[in-house]
Design a protein around this motif. Sequence first.
Motif, PDB file in Angstrom:
ATOM      1  N   ALA A 105       0.691  -1.289   0.067  1.00  0.00           N
ATOM      2  CA  ALA A 105       0.123  -0.247  -0.052  1.00  0.00           C
ATOM      3  C   ALA A 105       0.911   1.216   0.206  1.00  0.00           C
ATOM      4  O   ALA A 105       0.609   2.255  -0.584  1.00  0.00           O
ATOM      5  CB  ALA A 105      -0.698   0.053   1.226  1.00  0.00           C
ATOM      6  N   ARG A 106       1.931   1.272   0.626  1.00  0.00           N
ATOM      7  CA  ARG A 106       2.714   2.415   0.739  1.00  0.00           C
ATOM      8  C   ARG A 106       3.588   2.547  -0.344  1.00  0.00           C
ATOM      9  O   ARG A 106       3.858   3.731  -0.886  1.00  0.00           O
ATOM     10  CB  ARG A 106       4.010   2.191   1.864  1.00  0.00           C
ATOM     11  CG  ARG A 106       3.721   2.529   3.196  1.00  0.00           C
ATOM     12  CD  ARG A 106       5.013   2.889   3.821  1.00  0.00           C
ATOM     13  NE  ARG A 106       6.034   1.581   3.983  1.00  0.00           N
ATOM     14  CZ  ARG A 106       5.742   0.527   4.698  1.00  0.00           C
ATOM     15  NH1 ARG A 106       4.805   0.501   5.581  1.00  0.00           N
ATOM     16  NH2 ARG A 106       6.641  -0.422   4.456  1.00  0.00           N
ATOM     17  N   SER A 156      -3.089  -0.746  -4.860  1.00  0.00           N
ATOM     18  CA  SER A 156      -4.480  -1.161  -4.041  1.00  0.00           C
ATOM     19  C   SER A 156      -4.365  -2.392  -3.761  1.00  0.00           C
ATOM     20  O   SER A 156      -4.245  -3.460  -4.709  1.00  0.00           O
ATOM     21  CB  SER A 156      -5.416  -0.658  -4.995  1.00  0.00           C
ATOM     22  OG  SER A 156      -5.561  -1.613  -6.121  1.00  0.00           O
ATOM     23  N   VAL A 157      -4.627  -3.025  -2.516  1.00  0.00           N
ATOM     24  CA  VAL A 157      -4.554  -4.153  -1.778  1.00  0.00           C
ATOM     25  C   VAL A 157      -5.783  -4.538  -1.128  1.00  0.00           C
ATOM     26  O   VAL A 157      -6.375  -3.608  -0.496  1.00  0.00           O
ATOM     27  CB  VAL A 157      -3.212  -4.105  -0.732  1.00  0.00           C
ATOM     28  CG1 VAL A 157      -3.275  -5.769  -0.417  1.00  0.00           C
ATOM     29  CG2 VAL A 157      -2.110  -3.796  -1.482  1.00  0.00           C
ATOM     30  N   THR A 185      -4.044  -0.751   8.218  1.00  0.00           N
ATOM     31  CA  THR A 185      -2.995  -0.449   7.105  1.00  0.00           C
ATOM     32  C   THR A 185      -3.870   0.302   6.026  1.00  0.00           C
ATOM     33  O   THR A 185      -3.238   0.559   5.037  1.00  0.00           O
ATOM     34  CB  THR A 185      -2.434  -1.676   6.417  1.00  0.00           C
ATOM     35  OG1 THR A 185      -3.244  -2.654   6.181  1.00  0.00           O
ATOM     36  CG2 THR A 185      -1.342  -2.158   7.457  1.00  0.00           C
ATOM     37  N   GLY A 186      -5.253   0.408   6.244  1.00  0.00           N
ATOM     38  CA  GLY A 186      -5.872   1.017   5.445  1.00  0.00           C
ATOM     39  C   GLY A 186      -6.311   0.233   3.914  1.00  0.00           C
ATOM     40  O   GLY A 186      -6.443   0.658   2.929  1.00  0.00           O
ATOM     41  N   GLY A 198       5.696  -1.914  10.041  1.00  0.00           N
ATOM     42  CA  GLY A 198       7.047  -1.808   8.995  1.00  0.00           C
ATOM     43  C   GLY A 198       8.079  -2.680   9.238  1.00  0.00           C
ATOM     44  O   GLY A 198       8.992  -2.597   8.516  1.00  0.00           O
ATOM     45  N   ASP A 199       7.759  -4.071   9.956  1.00  0.00           N
ATOM     46  CA  ASP A 199       8.734  -4.870  10.197  1.00  0.00           C
ATOM     47  C   ASP A 199       8.764  -5.911   9.317  1.00  0.00           C
ATOM     48  O   ASP A 199       8.750  -7.340   9.478  1.00  0.00           O
ATOM     49  CB  ASP A 199       8.488  -5.627  11.529  1.00  0.00           C
ATOM     50  CG  ASP A 199       8.646  -4.538  12.811  1.00  0.00           C
ATOM     51  OD1 ASP A 199       9.365  -3.561  12.511  1.00  0.00           O
ATOM     52  OD2 ASP A 199       8.152  -4.744  13.740  1.00  0.00           O
ATOM     53  N   ILE A 200       8.788  -5.532   7.964  1.00  0.00           N
ATOM     54  CA  ILE A 200       8.965  -6.535   7.034  1.00  0.00           C
ATOM     55  C   ILE A 200       9.869  -6.081   5.823  1.00  0.00           C
ATOM     56  O   ILE A 200       9.727  -4.995   5.704  1.00  0.00           O
ATOM     57  CB  ILE A 200       7.688  -7.153   6.229  1.00  0.00           C
ATOM     58  CG1 ILE A 200       8.012  -8.580   5.370  1.00  0.00           C
ATOM     59  CG2 ILE A 200       7.060  -5.925   5.558  1.00  0.00           C
ATOM     60  CD1 ILE A 200       6.380  -9.205   5.190  1.00  0.00           C
TER      61      ILE A 200
END
Lengths: 484, 275
Positions: free
Chosen positions: B100-101, B105-106, B129-130, B258-260
């Motif tokens: 998404a960042r 579109s997910v 995460t929207g 963000g841990d990926i």
Amino acid sequence: MFDALTSRMSRTLAGLRSRGRINPVDLEVTCGEIRTALLEADVALAVVDSLIAQVQRRGLEALSLKQAGINPGQQVITIIHEEILNILGTNARSLAVAKKPPTRIMLAGLQGSGKTTLAGKLALWLKEQGNTPLLVACDLARPNAVQQLQIIGEQIGVSVFAPEPGNGIGNPVTVAKAGLVHAEQKLFNYVIFDTAGRLGVDVELMKEARAIKSAVEPDDTLFVVDAMTGQDAVNTANAFNTGVGIDGVVLTKVDGNARAGAALSVTSVIGKPILFLSTGEKSTEFEPFYPDRMAQRILGMGDVATLAEQAKKALDEKSAARLEEKFVTGEEFTFDDFLEQLQAMKKMGSMSKLLGMLPGMPGAQGAQLKKQIEAIDDSETDRAAAIIQSMTPQERSNPKIINGSRRLRIARGSGHEVSSVNRLLERFAGAQKAMKQMKNARPGALPQGLPPGLAAPTSARPPQRPAKKSRSGNPAKRAEQERG
Amino acid sequence: MSLFSKFTSLFTRGERAVVDWNDLEQTLIGADLGPALAQRVSTRLHDARDLSLPDALAELLSPAERSLQVATDGPTVILVVGVNGSGKTTSIGKLSAYLARQGKSVLVVAADTFRAAAREQLQTWAQRTGVTCIAGRDGADPAAVAFDGVSQGIDQRADFVLIDTAGRLQSKEGLMDQLTKIRRVIEKKAPVSEVLLVLDGSTGQNALSQAESFTAAVDVTGLILTKLDGSTRGGAALAIEATLGTPIKWIGTGEGVGDIAPFDPDAYIAQLLAQ
């Protein structure tokens, strides 16, 4: 469960068993093989090395003694068994009981080790024994962990104390304290605190766990560890032991094919006993840990006692007796029996799991039987039941008459394809054959007699007998024998 | 003593001092490479004098492509599978945030209809995460839920559809068959671009069996190696790369959004050798 380790050990030990004499070179080679087997099973390196060193030392001693009439190969096996049992049996005990209820139990462990699932199982187990457990939702970190515990509580009919929604909201220490007060006021006699998963290296979260612990002063702090854990099991166990303080261990996901060397590693390193095994996703798939059973299992001797216990739970006395009689009289095994067994098996847990408990079914025959049994799973059981129930009584007792048109009718009646009916018929034939094989199995067909040193604790009965009969319902009788 | 100082000469190419090969093997076993692979590495170093230890480990990595395979037409469908507690739902949450960042579109699909509150866990992640979350009822047929999810992904012209499945131990044939069925049903609607196996970094030698069984069931295309933020070193994944050629594609390092991160071979090997 300890399948792979068992089969490897079986191969290694087969050489020893069959050989009358063993020399120091053999011992060395054997120890090397056992070492590899244990490492492949994820037993921690340090633990493996000390275990092997012991076996070597004692093995050499035994060789030098050359006691008359004792097979040196059997001696080595006895030594390994004793050493493994030594580690697994460290301070063996059952769950703590507080002098003044409620007994407080805290669960701690890494993320994904299975704490929440276990909390439910433990609660159900306690409830079944007539206790009144309360579950307290202290995992406020993982999204919807609180809700998961609530759903589980509802499923098993156990109260859940969850004043905070979780998902990062609420203070676990406050919840734990309030949960304890609630349990005292409402007269629950056990209270189980489910905490958030955390890493051994996470100083902050370890502090939090310690804070929960000092707030509720548990009678038993259980470290929950995944049976699939590798070499890191030792570090994690150490970190939790120093960080929070562990009283006992629960091994989870034991129903998989992991060799579960973590069991040996953890008990060896922290010197605390394993109390329970978690053996599936259903709330009933949970059992107390018996070091001797596990050690025997590791050595390929099967776990007859657990099997008998579970069978007893699942089969009611009457049908067990009926099946037993069928077995003795050699009456034909019918679809009705098959259905009954399927349902009993479903109650007991998965078939493959049960098979792992049967001692000594090596080689092609064992593998074939295993494949047949593994091919039947739980959802399949329901389907099979539907198909069998669409058969006439005559068809059930004499499946040979089921021809093409009957197959078509059965398929229509049960809402299945003819191919499903065919498959079931094939499976039934396989099961029928397996039953016959088990019935006809003589002690000689099973692995060579167990070494006397090992058979000693259960020497009241030949170890092979329950194996051939246990699936027929004999366990009720077996258990009776055991009680006697 | 750090591993580096212990085996200094192995970190450089060329002449080397006397190496305690046993010690090296044990160190590698300690990182969960397993006895067989540890011996293979040690033998290789012994024979090829101009090879460094990190090189020897890098040799074991799969040559396969590590970036996400993207569908040329329609949404990229990613099926996420693994044993219980490996971190599937958390990984999907983090992966969806990552995508998404990047302006994609997910759509995430909660096809774990078995475990209590698994759906809600994914919904919470989606809110965070929207991204859109499609979910079925508890106990619904997971294949049907996945199918509906992919259909909606197509209708909504999503770039990615991530499908969460129930955790299952690879030894349970019935559940593995169910997974095969999920894939088969999805593919009636759209091809599956990636099947990612989520592997707990602390898993020992059972990891290989996991990779083998899941590959047999749904043809795994890559690994997400999770929980590498602890004292674990994740060496079992290297054994998978070396024997099955399945590439690690993502590394999970915590519970935060963000841990990926995409797999970085150098960082991974450094972690393997960290002590």
